[in-house]
Design a protein around this motif. Structure first.
Motif, PDB file in Angstrom:
ATOM      1  N   GLY A 151       0.794  -1.221   0.000  1.00  0.00           N
ATOM      2  CA  GLY A 151       0.000   0.000   0.000  1.00  0.00           C
ATOM      3  C   GLY A 151       0.823   1.265   0.000  1.00  0.00           C
ATOM      4  N   ALA A 152       2.099   1.173   0.391  1.00  0.00           N
ATOM      5  CA  ALA A 152       2.935   2.370   0.459  1.00  0.00           C
ATOM      6  C   ALA A 152       3.456   2.794  -0.910  1.00  0.00           C
ATOM      7  CB  ALA A 152       4.104   2.129   1.403  1.00  0.00           C
ATOM      8  N   ASN A 153       3.348   1.931  -1.903  1.00  0.00           N
ATOM      9  CA  ASN A 153       3.882   2.227  -3.232  1.00  0.00           C
ATOM     10  C   ASN A 153       2.743   2.430  -4.221  1.00  0.00           C
ATOM     11  OD1 ASN A 153       6.599   1.870  -2.401  1.00  0.00           O
ATOM     12  ND2 ASN A 153       6.307  -0.343  -2.505  1.00  0.00           N
ATOM     13  N   PRO A 154       2.420   3.662  -4.546  1.00  0.00           N
ATOM     14  CA  PRO A 154       1.300   3.898  -5.460  1.00  0.00           C
ATOM     15  C   PRO A 154       1.627   3.505  -6.890  1.00  0.00           C
ATOM     16  CG  PRO A 154       2.391   5.969  -4.945  1.00  0.00           C
ATOM     17  CD  PRO A 154       3.033   4.924  -4.077  1.00  0.00           C
ATOM     18  N   GLU A 155       0.580   3.197  -7.632  1.00  0.00           N
ATOM     19  CA  GLU A 155       0.682   2.895  -9.056  1.00  0.00           C
ATOM     20  C   GLU A 155      -0.045   4.005  -9.809  1.00  0.00           C
ATOM     21  OE1 GLU A 155      -0.430  -0.746 -12.184  1.00  0.00           O
ATOM     22  OE2 GLU A 155      -1.002  -0.870 -10.061  1.00  0.00           O
ATOM     23  N   ILE A 156       0.583   4.569 -10.808  1.00  0.00           N
ATOM     24  CA  ILE A 156      -0.023   5.638 -11.596  1.00  0.00           C
ATOM     25  C   ILE A 156      -0.572   5.036 -12.881  1.00  0.00           C
ATOM     26  CG2 ILE A 156       0.285   7.919 -12.606  1.00  0.00           C
ATOM     27  CD1 ILE A 156       0.764   7.781  -9.588  1.00  0.00           C
ATOM     28  N   VAL A 157      -1.873   5.168 -13.094  1.00  0.00           N
ATOM     29  CA  VAL A 157      -2.531   4.643 -14.288  1.00  0.00           C
ATOM     30  C   VAL A 157      -3.394   5.749 -14.887  1.00  0.00           C
ATOM     31  CG1 VAL A 157      -3.948   2.796 -15.262  1.00  0.00           C
ATOM     32  CG2 VAL A 157      -2.653   2.378 -13.156  1.00  0.00           C
ATOM     33  N   ASP A 158      -3.157   6.079 -16.136  1.00  0.00           N
ATOM     34  CA  ASP A 158      -3.892   7.161 -16.813  1.00  0.00           C
ATOM     35  C   ASP A 158      -3.823   8.467 -16.023  1.00  0.00           C
ATOM     36  OD1 ASP A 158      -4.515   5.372 -18.769  1.00  0.00           O
ATOM     37  OD2 ASP A 158      -6.675   5.347 -18.408  1.00  0.00           O
ATOM     38  N   GLY A 159      -2.691   8.710 -15.362  1.00  0.00           N
ATOM     39  CA  GLY A 159      -2.526   9.928 -14.593  1.00  0.00           C
ATOM     40  C   GLY A 159      -3.208   9.921 -13.244  1.00  0.00           C
ATOM     41  N   LEU A 160      -3.758   8.781 -12.822  1.00  0.00           N
ATOM     42  CA  LEU A 160      -4.462   8.661 -11.544  1.00  0.00           C
ATOM     43  C   LEU A 160      -3.636   7.811 -10.587  1.00  0.00           C
ATOM     44  CD1 LEU A 160      -8.042   7.950 -12.947  1.00  0.00           C
ATOM     45  CD2 LEU A 160      -7.047  10.172 -12.321  1.00  0.00           C
ATOM     46  N   THR A 161      -3.693   8.145  -9.290  1.00  0.00           N
ATOM     47  CA  THR A 161      -2.886   7.483  -8.276  1.00  0.00           C
ATOM     48  C   THR A 161      -3.691   6.412  -7.554  1.00  0.00           C
ATOM     49  OG1 THR A 161      -1.572   9.489  -7.934  1.00  0.00           O
ATOM     50  CG2 THR A 161      -1.510   7.819  -6.197  1.00  0.00           C
ATOM     51  N   PHE A 162      -3.191   5.166  -7.608  1.00  0.00           N
ATOM     52  CA  PHE A 162      -3.843   4.042  -6.943  1.00  0.00           C
ATOM     53  C   PHE A 162      -2.879   3.387  -5.959  1.00  0.00           C
ATOM     54  CE2 PHE A 162      -6.072   4.479 -10.947  1.00  0.00           C
ATOM     55  CZ  PHE A 162      -7.394   4.237 -10.620  1.00  0.00           C
ATOM     56  N   TYR A 163      -3.333   3.214  -4.717  1.00  0.00           N
ATOM     57  CA  TYR A 163      -2.629   2.388  -3.749  1.00  0.00           C
ATOM     58  C   TYR A 163      -3.297   1.013  -3.745  1.00  0.00           C
ATOM     59  CZ  TYR A 163      -0.740   6.836  -2.082  1.00  0.00           C
ATOM     60  OH  TYR A 163      -0.113   8.057  -2.003  1.00  0.00           O
ATOM     61  N   ARG A 164      -2.559  -0.010  -3.369  1.00  0.00           N
ATOM     62  CA  ARG A 164      -3.077  -1.375  -3.388  1.00  0.00           C
ATOM     63  C   ARG A 164      -3.029  -1.992  -1.986  1.00  0.00           C
ATOM     64  NH1 ARG A 164      -5.387  -0.486  -8.217  1.00  0.00           N
ATOM     65  NH2 ARG A 164      -3.869  -0.179  -9.893  1.00  0.00           N
ATOM     66  N   THR A 165      -3.956  -2.902  -1.746  1.00  0.00           N
ATOM     67  CA  THR A 165      -3.985  -3.644  -0.489  1.00  0.00           C
ATOM     68  C   THR A 165      -3.440  -5.036  -0.736  1.00  0.00           C
ATOM     69  OG1 THR A 165      -5.953  -2.442   0.250  1.00  0.00           O
ATOM     70  CG2 THR A 165      -5.460  -4.522   1.354  1.00  0.00           C
ATOM     71  N   PRO A 166      -2.304  -5.370  -0.154  1.00  0.00           N
ATOM     72  CA  PRO A 166      -1.736  -6.711  -0.387  1.00  0.00           C
ATOM     73  C   PRO A 166      -2.541  -7.778   0.339  1.00  0.00           C
ATOM     74  CG  PRO A 166      -0.446  -5.533   1.243  1.00  0.00           C
ATOM     75  CD  PRO A 166      -1.471  -4.552   0.737  1.00  0.00           C
ATOM     76  N   GLY A 167      -2.448  -8.986  -0.150  1.00  0.00           N
ATOM     77  CA  GLY A 167      -3.131 -10.100   0.501  1.00  0.00           C
ATOM     78  C   GLY A 167      -3.755 -11.020  -0.532  1.00  0.00           C
ATOM     79  N   ARG A 168      -4.297 -12.132  -0.040  1.00  0.00           N
ATOM     80  CA  ARG A 168      -4.947 -13.098  -0.911  1.00  0.00           C
ATOM     81  C   ARG A 168      -6.353 -13.385  -0.407  1.00  0.00           C
ATOM     82  NH1 ARG A 168      -0.831 -18.052  -1.186  1.00  0.00           N
ATOM     83  NH2 ARG A 168      -0.836 -17.636   1.057  1.00  0.00           N
ATOM     84  N   LEU A 169      -7.246 -13.695  -1.343  1.00  0.00           N
ATOM     85  CA  LEU A 169      -8.607 -14.037  -0.969  1.00  0.00           C
ATOM     86  C   LEU A 169      -8.633 -15.383  -0.257  1.00  0.00           C
ATOM     87  CD1 LEU A 169     -10.559 -13.011  -4.197  1.00  0.00           C
ATOM     88  CD2 LEU A 169     -10.752 -11.959  -1.943  1.00  0.00           C
ATOM     89  N   GLY A 170      -9.450 -15.481   0.786  1.00  0.00           N
ATOM     90  CA  GLY A 170      -9.647 -16.761   1.455  1.00  0.00           C
ATOM     91  C   GLY A 170     -10.654 -17.616   0.702  1.00  0.00           C
ATOM     92  N   SER A 171     -10.908 -18.807   1.215  1.00  0.00           N
ATOM     93  CA  SER A 171     -11.806 -19.736   0.531  1.00  0.00           C
ATOM     94  C   SER A 171     -13.120 -19.962   1.267  1.00  0.00           C
ATOM     95  CB  SER A 171     -11.101 -21.091   0.330  1.00  0.00           C
ATOM     96  OG  SER A 171     -10.696 -21.617   1.585  1.00  0.00           O
ATOM     97  N   VAL A 172     -13.218 -19.532   2.512  1.00  0.00           N
ATOM     98  CA  VAL A 172     -14.420 -19.776   3.308  1.00  0.00           C
ATOM     99  C   VAL A 172     -15.299 -18.527   3.286  1.00  0.00           C
ATOM    100  CG1 VAL A 172     -15.324 -20.395   5.570  1.00  0.00           C
ATOM    101  CG2 VAL A 172     -13.146 -21.367   4.787  1.00  0.00           C
ATOM    102  N   ALA A 173     -16.490 -18.649   2.721  1.00  0.00           N
ATOM    103  CA  ALA A 173     -17.414 -17.513   2.640  1.00  0.00           C
ATOM    104  C   ALA A 173     -17.723 -16.995   4.042  1.00  0.00           C
ATOM    105  CB  ALA A 173     -18.699 -17.934   1.941  1.00  0.00           C
ATOM    106  N   GLY A 174     -17.832 -15.700   4.162  1.00  0.00           N
ATOM    107  CA  GLY A 174     -18.074 -15.068   5.457  1.00  0.00           C
ATOM    108  C   GLY A 174     -16.763 -14.687   6.107  1.00  0.00           C
ATOM    109  N   LEU A 175     -15.948 -15.683   6.417  1.00  0.00           N
ATOM    110  CA  LEU A 175     -14.619 -15.404   6.977  1.00  0.00           C
ATOM    111  C   LEU A 175     -13.775 -14.664   5.958  1.00  0.00           C
ATOM    112  CD1 LEU A 175     -12.552 -15.740   9.237  1.00  0.00           C
ATOM    113  CD2 LEU A 175     -11.985 -17.990   8.274  1.00  0.00           C
TER     114      LEU A 175
END
Length: 411
Positions: free
Chosen positions: A50-74
Motif C-alpha cells: 500500500g505504500a507504493n502507489p501505481e499511476i494509471v492514466d494519470g491517476l494514483t492508486f494504492y493497493r492492499t496486499p493479501g490473498r482471498l480466502g476460501s471460506v465464505a463469510g470469513l
C-alpha cells in the motif's frame, strides 16, 4: 484543496464499468481542483504494498496486499480487516479529508472502521446492492440465507457511514424504505466523460466490411454478457426483425458467463447469418465499433437489480449519437423518455422487442431530431464535468461538522 481517498473493490488497469465510472469521477475531481487518490482492496489481485502507489492514466492508486480466502463469510471479514489496516497505514503518510468508499459493502465497512479510528468522515457510495447483483449474475438466489446476511451487512455499512450516495432514485428509495433518513442520501447519477465519448467517429467502412455487415441497419450491444442483460431475448427477436428488414444485422460486442449459451442460441436461430459475435475489444477500440451501430439495444430482464439500478451504457450510446432501445425496467425508465431519448419495450418479451425495433427501424426520418435530443440530455445533465460537483457539496457538509462529530457518527 479537499483531499479525497476513494476506497474501491478494483480499479484501473482492470477494465469494467465499475473501473470506468471511478476513472471518470477521479479525473473530473482532479480537473475541479481536488487532490484525489484511490486504494483498491484485496480483490484487485496485486502483490504491491500500500505504500507504493501505481499511476494509471494519470491517476494514483494504492493497493492492499493479501490473498482471498476460501471460506465464505470469513473471507469477507478478512478483506474488511486488511483494507481497514491498509487505510490506516496509508494515512500515516498522506491523510485525506474524506474517505469516499464505493460498494460493495466491505469497502464501506473498512472505511468506517478506519475513519472512526482516525476521525476522518466517510461517504459510502452504492452503485448496486451486492445481494441483488449476485442474483443478477446467477451466483445467488433471492431470499437465501446468504442474501439475507448480505442485506443485513449492507444496512450496517449504510448506518456506519456519515453520508450515503446512490447512483439513482431506485436505490435511494429502497434505502428510505429500509429506514435510512432521506437527508443522509444524495443521488450522483451515472454520467459520461465527454472527453472520451463526446465526439463520435464516422462509420468505419473497413471494419464494417471485415465483419460483413452489409448496408445494415445494424443493431448492437456493447457490454458484459450476464443473464440479467436479456441478450437471449434479443437473439430470439432477430428472425422477426430480419423478416421486416432483410439487411438488418445484430452485432454483439463483449463477453461473459452467457457467451457460450448465446452463441449456441444464435447458431440455432433462423437468423443466424445476420448475427455477429466480436468478443471483447480493447477500450481504446470501442468507438470504432460504436461507429458501426445504428441502434443500441438493452433488453434487460425484469428483476430487483434492473428495476433499482440505472446502467451507464445507454448514456454512452446517446453521447455517441446512437438510437437507444431498452426494456422498460425501472433503471432504464430513469434514463429514457419514450420517443425522445430512446424507445422502450416490455421486458422478457422477444415479440415486443422485435415490434419496437421494427417500428424504430421504419422511422429513420425521425432519427436526426431524436439524436439531438438525446445527446443534449447527456451534455446538459449527465456530463461528469458538472455532475461531479454534487460530491463537493456532500464533502463540504461533512467537513463543516468537523472531525470529532464525523468520527462519532461513524462509530
Amino acid at each position: 484543496m479537499t483531499r479525497v481517498l476513494h476506497v474501491l473493490d478494483h480499479g484501473l488497469p482492470l477494465h469494467s464499468g465499475y473501473a470506468f465510472r471511478t476513472r471518470a469521477i477521479m479525473a473530473a475531481q482532479l480537473a475541479a481542483g481536488m487532490d484525489v487518490r484511490a486504494i483498491t482492496g484485496v480483490r484487485q489481485g496485486t502483490t504491491a504494498t500500500g505504500a507504493n502507489p501505481e499511476i494509471v492514466d494519470g491517476l494514483t492508486f494504492y493497493r492492499t496486499p493479501g490473498r482471498l480466502g476460501s471460506v465464505a463469510g470469513l473471507r469477507e471479514m478478512r478483506e474488511i480487516g486488511a483494507l481497514a489496516d491498509a487505510l490506516e497505514r496509508l494515512c500515516e503518510n498522506w491523510r485525506p479529508d474524506v474517505f469516499h468508499a464505493h460498494s460493495p459493502l466491505m469497502n464501506g465497512l473498512a472505511a468506517s472502521r478506519a475513519g472512526s479510528a482516525l476521525g476522518i468522515p466517510v461517504v459510502y457510495e452504492i452503485r448496486a446492492f451486492w445481494e441483488d447483483a449476485a442474483v443478477g449474475n446467477g451466483t445467488g438466489s433471492e431470499g437465501s440465507l446468504r442474501y439475507r446476511m448480505t442485506r443485513s451487512l449492507e444496512n450496517r455499512a449504510v448506518a456506519a457511514a456519515d453520508a450515503v450516495v446512490t447512483i439513482c432514485k431506485g436505490l435511494r428509495d429502497d434505502l428510505v424504505i429500509r429506514g435510512v433518513a432521506p437527508g443522509k442520501i444524495t443521488i450522483v447519477p451515472n454520467a459520461v466523460d465527454l472527453n472520451l465519448f463526446g465526439s463520435p467517429l464516422p462509420r468505419d467502412a473497413a471494419l464494417a466490411r471485415e465483419l460483413d455487415l452489409g448496408e445494415g441497419p445494424v443493431i448492437g450491444f456493447l457490454g458484459s454478457f450476464y443473464p440479467y442483460e436479456g441478450l437471449a431475448d434479443l437473439i430470439a427477436a432477430m428472425p422477426a426483425i430480419v423478416e421486416a428488414h432483410p439487411g438488418a444485422r445484430l452485432l454483439l460486442i463483449g463477453g461473459g458467463p452467457e457467451a457460450d449459451a448465446l452463441r449456441a442460441a444464435a447458431e440455432r436461430s433462423s437468423a443466424a447469418p445476420a448475427i455477429r459475435f466480436v468478443g471483447r475489444v480493447p477500450h481504446a477500440e470501442v468507438e470504432r465499433y460504436y461507429s458501426l451501430v445504428d441502434v443500441v439495444a438493452y433488453p434487460r430482464k425484469a428483476m430487483r437489480l434492473t428495476e433499482l439500478v440505472t446502467p451507464l451504457k445507454p448514456l454512452e450510446a446517446m453521447a455517441q449519437g446512437k438510437m437507444v432501445a431498452a426494456s422498460a425496467v425501472g433503471g432504464h425508465r430513469e434514463l429514457i423518455v419514450e420517443g425522445m431519448t430512446g424507445t422502450l419495450f416490455a421486458p422478457d418479451d422477444p415479440a415486443a422487442l422485435a415490434a419496437a425495433l421494427n417500428q424504430l427501424l421504419s422511422r429513420r426520418d425521425e432519427w436526426p431530431a431524436r439524436r439531438i435530443v438525446a445527446s443534449e440530455f447527456v451534455r446538459r445533465e449527465r456530463d461528469w464535468a458538472g455532475n461531479v460537483e454534487r460530491y463537493r457539496t456532500v464533502y463540504q457538509r461533512l467537513l463543516e461538522r468537523g472531525p470529532i462529530a464525523a468520527s462519532a457518527a461513524a462509530a
